[in-house]
Design an enzyme around this catalytic site. Structure first.
Site, short mmCIF file in Angstrom:
data_model
loop_
_atom_site.label_atom_id
_atom_site.label_comp_id
_atom_site.label_asym_id
_atom_site.label_seq_id
_atom_site.Cartn_x
_atom_site.Cartn_y
_atom_site.Cartn_z
N GLU A 72 -1.00 6.16 3.62
CA GLU A 72 -0.97 7.56 4.05
C GLU A 72 -1.20 8.50 2.87
O GLU A 72 -1.91 9.49 2.98
CB GLU A 72 0.38 7.86 4.72
CG GLU A 72 0.43 9.23 5.35
CD GLU A 72 1.73 9.47 6.09
OE1 GLU A 72 1.92 10.61 6.55
OE2 GLU A 72 2.54 8.54 6.22
N ARG A 131 8.97 -9.57 3.36
CA ARG A 131 9.64 -10.27 4.47
C ARG A 131 8.74 -11.31 5.13
O ARG A 131 9.24 -12.25 5.75
CB ARG A 131 10.19 -9.26 5.48
CG ARG A 131 11.40 -8.50 4.90
CD ARG A 131 11.93 -7.47 5.86
NE ARG A 131 10.97 -6.43 6.13
CZ ARG A 131 11.01 -5.21 5.61
NH1 ARG A 131 11.98 -4.86 4.82
NH2 ARG A 131 10.07 -4.32 5.91
#
Length: 182
Positions: free
Chosen positions: A103, A66
């Protein structure tokens, strides 16, 4: 130039919340209604371009994916070049890469080695600042390419994830601007 309060109201009115996407418990911020609205998209593009000009940028780097949508028209509006930062393996030719931790694992971003030089001041553009990992890696990548980081600007900062602290440390005094904080 749209005043900041009006811009904020316009942008927020065109961002849709999608509950439980991409997994249960997540409230996804969908910017596709904003992109579909020519008034809102133009106002956003102008705000990003103004940031590039204000910070003396010679190029805008947009982060996949994006950041491409937001950064490319802002670069045109500001009269500067646009450089895509892609996921590893997506660019042909010689690239510079930067790994970063996620993560659960790691990832890598790349830029064409010849697209940035010591003569460039680069504004980093993305849609969302979450934990700051990708943006931090892009700062490192721009500097490894020999360019100066003029700053970073995002459409939306997810303040509860505290990515600002991480990115501000990486920016080392260069400005960080979030048009919206949610």
């Amino acid at each position: 130039m749209t005043d900041p309060a009006t811009l904020k109201e316009l942008l927020l009115s065109r961002i849709r919340d999608v509950a439980d996407y991409p997994q249960p418990g997540v409230m996804f911020k969908d910017i596709t209604p904003l992109l579909a609205d020519p008034q809102a998209f133009t106002a956003l593009t102008e705000a990003l371009a103004e940031s590039a000009v204000r910070n003396g940028a010679t190029k805008i780097v947009g982060l996949e994916a994006r950041g491409f949508i937001l950064g490319a028209p802002a670069a045109v509006r500001a009269g500067v070049g646009f450089i895509p930062v892609r996921k590893a393996g997506k660019l042909p030719g010689a690239t510079l890469g930067q790994s970063y931790d996620l993560e659960y694992g790691s990832a890598e971003i790349e830029v064409h080695a010849e697209d940035l030089s010591g003569a460039d001041r680069v504004l980093i553009v993305d849609d969302v600042l979450a934990t700051g990992g990708t943006a931090e890696a892009s700062v490192q990548l721009v500097r490894r390419a020999g360019a100066e980081v003029a700053g970073a600007v995002v459409l939306m900062e997810l303040g509860f994830l505290n990515g600002r602290t991480r990115l501000e440390a990486a920016l080392d005094g260069a400005p960080l601007e979030a048009l919206l904080t949610v």
